[in-house]
Motif scaffolding. Structure first.
Motif, PDB file in Angstrom:
ATOM      1  N   GLN A  85      10.523  52.707  27.348  1.00  0.00           N
ATOM      2  CA  GLN A  85       8.960  52.869  27.319  1.00  0.00           C
ATOM      3  C   GLN A  85       9.082  53.415  25.710  1.00  0.00           C
ATOM      4  O   GLN A  85       9.216  54.537  25.377  1.00  0.00           O
ATOM      5  CB  GLN A  85       8.849  54.182  28.156  1.00  0.00           C
ATOM      6  CG  GLN A  85       7.484  54.649  27.987  1.00  0.00           C
ATOM      7  CD  GLN A  85       6.138  53.729  28.401  1.00  0.00           C
ATOM      8  OE1 GLN A  85       6.304  52.910  28.916  1.00  0.00           O
ATOM      9  NE2 GLN A  85       5.297  54.157  27.755  1.00  0.00           N
ATOM     10  N   ARG A  96       3.574  55.280  23.251  1.00  0.00           N
ATOM     11  CA  ARG A  96       2.855  56.092  24.338  1.00  0.00           C
ATOM     12  C   ARG A  96       1.348  55.558  24.454  1.00  0.00           C
ATOM     13  O   ARG A  96       0.757  55.464  23.213  1.00  0.00           O
ATOM     14  CB  ARG A  96       2.770  57.558  23.854  1.00  0.00           C
ATOM     15  CG  ARG A  96       2.226  58.357  25.275  1.00  0.00           C
ATOM     16  CD  ARG A  96       2.129  59.743  24.577  1.00  0.00           C
ATOM     17  NE  ARG A  96       1.856  60.877  25.807  1.00  0.00           N
ATOM     18  CZ  ARG A  96       0.933  61.881  25.367  1.00  0.00           C
ATOM     19  NH1 ARG A  96       0.872  62.281  24.346  1.00  0.00           N
ATOM     20  NH2 ARG A  96       0.662  62.435  26.506  1.00  0.00           N
ATOM     21  N   ASN A  97       0.984  55.370  25.632  1.00  0.00           N
ATOM     22  CA  ASN A  97      -0.356  54.844  25.634  1.00  0.00           C
ATOM     23  C   ASN A  97      -1.386  55.747  26.797  1.00  0.00           C
ATOM     24  O   ASN A  97      -0.853  55.957  27.871  1.00  0.00           O
ATOM     25  CB  ASN A  97      -0.542  53.326  26.295  1.00  0.00           C
ATOM     26  CG  ASN A  97      -0.094  52.349  25.439  1.00  0.00           C
ATOM     27  OD1 ASN A  97      -0.184  52.323  24.363  1.00  0.00           O
ATOM     28  ND2 ASN A  97       1.009  51.358  26.052  1.00  0.00           N
ATOM     29  N   TYR A  98      -2.380  56.434  26.198  1.00  0.00           N
ATOM     30  CA  TYR A  98      -3.168  57.204  27.085  1.00  0.00           C
ATOM     31  C   TYR A  98      -2.331  58.340  27.522  1.00  0.00           C
ATOM     32  O   TYR A  98      -1.300  59.147  26.666  1.00  0.00           O
ATOM     33  CB  TYR A  98      -3.833  56.607  28.165  1.00  0.00           C
ATOM     34  CG  TYR A  98      -4.496  55.050  27.739  1.00  0.00           C
ATOM     35  CD1 TYR A  98      -5.904  55.425  27.208  1.00  0.00           C
ATOM     36  CD2 TYR A  98      -4.245  54.126  27.902  1.00  0.00           C
ATOM     37  CE1 TYR A  98      -6.710  54.446  26.706  1.00  0.00           C
ATOM     38  CE2 TYR A  98      -4.649  52.786  27.614  1.00  0.00           C
ATOM     39  CZ  TYR A  98      -6.106  53.108  26.927  1.00  0.00           C
ATOM     40  OH  TYR A  98      -6.699  52.102  26.342  1.00  0.00           O
ATOM     41  N   ARG A  99      -2.131  58.861  28.837  1.00  0.00           N
ATOM     42  CA  ARG A  99      -1.688  59.879  29.485  1.00  0.00           C
ATOM     43  C   ARG A  99      -0.286  59.636  30.060  1.00  0.00           C
ATOM     44  O   ARG A  99       0.201  59.588  31.141  1.00  0.00           O
ATOM     45  CB  ARG A  99      -2.481  60.707  30.313  1.00  0.00           C
ATOM     46  CG  ARG A  99      -3.764  61.380  29.739  1.00  0.00           C
ATOM     47  CD  ARG A  99      -4.698  61.876  30.900  1.00  0.00           C
ATOM     48  NE  ARG A  99      -5.312  61.036  31.664  1.00  0.00           N
ATOM     49  CZ  ARG A  99      -6.224  60.326  31.441  1.00  0.00           C
ATOM     50  NH1 ARG A  99      -6.923  60.432  29.999  1.00  0.00           N
ATOM     51  NH2 ARG A  99      -6.877  59.461  32.263  1.00  0.00           N
ATOM     52  N   GLU A 100       0.560  59.244  29.107  1.00  0.00           N
ATOM     53  CA  GLU A 100       1.951  58.855  29.521  1.00  0.00           C
ATOM     54  C   GLU A 100       3.050  59.687  28.726  1.00  0.00           C
ATOM     55  O   GLU A 100       2.735  60.073  27.493  1.00  0.00           O
ATOM     56  CB  GLU A 100       2.171  57.198  29.051  1.00  0.00           C
ATOM     57  CG  GLU A 100       1.337  56.273  29.933  1.00  0.00           C
ATOM     58  CD  GLU A 100       1.888  54.759  29.306  1.00  0.00           C
ATOM     59  OE1 GLU A 100       1.165  54.007  30.209  1.00  0.00           O
ATOM     60  OE2 GLU A 100       2.243  54.646  28.347  1.00  0.00           O
ATOM     61  N   SER A 101       4.199  59.652  29.235  1.00  0.00           N
ATOM     62  CA  SER A 101       5.186  60.527  28.792  1.00  0.00           C
ATOM     63  C   SER A 101       5.867  59.507  27.758  1.00  0.00           C
ATOM     64  O   SER A 101       5.912  58.549  27.792  1.00  0.00           O
ATOM     65  CB  SER A 101       6.407  60.852  29.887  1.00  0.00           C
ATOM     66  OG  SER A 101       6.862  59.849  30.528  1.00  0.00           O
ATOM     67  N   GLY A 127       3.458  48.991  37.061  1.00  0.00           N
ATOM     68  CA  GLY A 127       3.540  49.814  35.990  1.00  0.00           C
ATOM     69  C   GLY A 127       3.160  48.803  34.815  1.00  0.00           C
ATOM     70  O   GLY A 127       3.286  48.937  33.422  1.00  0.00           O
ATOM     71  N   ARG A 128       2.924  47.253  34.949  1.00  0.00           N
ATOM     72  CA  ARG A 128       3.013  46.502  33.865  1.00  0.00           C
ATOM     73  C   ARG A 128       1.684  45.522  34.230  1.00  0.00           C
ATOM     74  O   ARG A 128       1.582  45.109  35.480  1.00  0.00           O
ATOM     75  CB  ARG A 128       3.846  45.940  33.486  1.00  0.00           C
ATOM     76  CG  ARG A 128       4.639  45.200  34.376  1.00  0.00           C
ATOM     77  CD  ARG A 128       6.082  44.431  34.133  1.00  0.00           C
ATOM     78  NE  ARG A 128       6.758  43.701  35.196  1.00  0.00           N
ATOM     79  CZ  ARG A 128       7.860  42.940  34.905  1.00  0.00           C
ATOM     80  NH1 ARG A 128       8.425  43.183  33.513  1.00  0.00           N
ATOM     81  NH2 ARG A 128       8.320  42.356  35.559  1.00  0.00           N
TER      82      ARG A 128
END
Length: 382
Positions: free
Chosen positions: A136, A139-144, A247-248
């Motif tokens: 990962q 970071r996209n939007y509200r992601e860790s 998740g993708r």
């Protein structure tokens, strides 16, 4: 390595501090190989070292709590900690049940070891072939963004240098711009293994080609094609952005861009084989285009969905060899497969550790162009 190089590297007046090697649970195999090289080279240089490994332990309580113990002194040492976050073979008891260790568990063990050092070491270097949370990479939007936060956490704990191999996206090092971060690509070791296991091919534009499995792996495949002097092609993944599965966005098709692969041996390099679906889809697409043989390489051959699909692809002639390094855990089943060829990177890592311990430049170690040229010349003459 020449005798003069050993004399320079093992000159006591030039090293940063006494060298200590810590292989946390799960990385003992790689740690032992590195230690064997270091001991051998030190003895050849005239120094009486019999072991660089520092004994350690990370016991777990049945409640899930844990701790780290270091059983030798590390005061004033230049410490190198090897951590294999991808080793899922270890288990520990949790409320009466055995629980598999995840990357989170390994990362906690790494932090516990650093805590046990307690600031006594001269310098702490962490060798994490697989970066924790490295897949990962943005970071996209509200992601860790676990990898970036983990690097910052290690920096705050006193780590001076991070050594990673073939990071999914090395730009994550921007999270710690003031800490040393080296992303090592074992290109020479891969080509050396390729020539070792496959010696009946011609390395020219008429018989050999490099193909990138996607746009993300383009840079590493571009390097292979450049040093080998052959053509480069690539696939790009056409995705369905209207839905998300696991998740993708699911892949609709693999589209090819490049010269014809008809009648050519094809080399495909990527950082990781996880489920292996994309690699097999690409191999099938190349066979549809009449490619001769398919050589796949991944720095981390983890095969999360098992080996059956690759067994079938090998039996059907869709793929010929899969190369992978020993930087992370490989199952005994994988090592027994006739289509799998292991790339040993322990000697390369040992050389890196020696150079860093003596504050020597590692630029020539990282850029193996001269070694690759000599290897190609030897292959050509043979």
């Amino acid at each position: 390595m020449t005798a003069s190089a050993r004399d320079i590297i093992f000159n006591h007046s030039e090293r940063v501090a006494p060298l200590g090697l810590i292989a946390i649970p799960g990385s003992e195999e790689l740690g032992k190989k590195v230690n064997d090289y270091l001991v051998t080279w030190s003895r050849e240089a005239g120094y009486d070292y019999d072991n660089f490994l520092i004994e350690n332990e990370c016991p777990r309580f049945s409640s899930g709590d844990g701790k780290a113990l270091i059983k030798n002194t590390v005061r004033g040492y230049d410490v190198y900690i090897i951590a294999d976050f991808g080793n899922y073979s270890l288990e520990y008891p949790l409320f009466g049940r055995m629980n598999r260790m995840s990357p989170d568990d390994h990362f906690q063990n790494l932090k516990r070891i650093i805590q046990a050092i307690g600031g006594k070491a001269h310098r702490i270097n962490v060798i994490t072939p697989i970066l924790y949370g490295g897949r990962q990479h943005r970071r996209n939007y509200r992601e860790s963004l676990d990898c970036a936060v983990a690097l910052q956490e290690l920096q705050n704990m006193g780590v001076s240098n991070i050594i990673a191999f073939d990071a999914h996206d090395p730009r994550v090092c921007n999270a710690v711009p003031l800490m040393g971060f080296d992303n090592i690509i074992p290109t020479y070791q891969v080509l050396k293994a390729l020539f070792k296991y496959v010696n009946d091919f011609k390395m020219d534009t008429d018989h050999f080609m490099v193909v990138s499995p996607d746009e993300g792996a383009l840079n590493r495949n571009m390097y292979y094609s450049s040093v080998l002097g052959v053509d480069l092609g690539m696939f790009y993944k056409r995705r369905d952005y209207s839905q998300v599965v696991n998740g993708r966005n699911p892949i609709v098709a693999h589209e090819y861009l490049g010269n014809s692969v008809e009648g050519k041996d094809v080399f495909i390099a990527d950082d990781i084989i996880s489920s292996g679906e994309s690699m097999l889809d690409i191999a099938i697409e190349l066979k549809k285009r009449n490619a001769k043989r398919i050589f796949a390489y991944a720095t981390y051959p983890i095969f999360t969905n098992g080996l059956e699909a690759f067994d079938k692809a090998y039996a059907d002639g869709k793929i010929d060899y899969v190369f992978g390094t020993n930087l992370s855990y490989r199952t005994p089943e994988l090592l027994s497969r006739e289509w799998f060829c292991e790339v040993d990177v322990s000697k390369y890592l040992s050389y890196l550790i020696m150079a860093l311990n003596h504050d020597m430049s590692i630029s020539k170690v990282i850029d193996p162009h001269q070694k690759i040229s000599a290897l190609l010349e030897k292959h050509k003459n043979d």
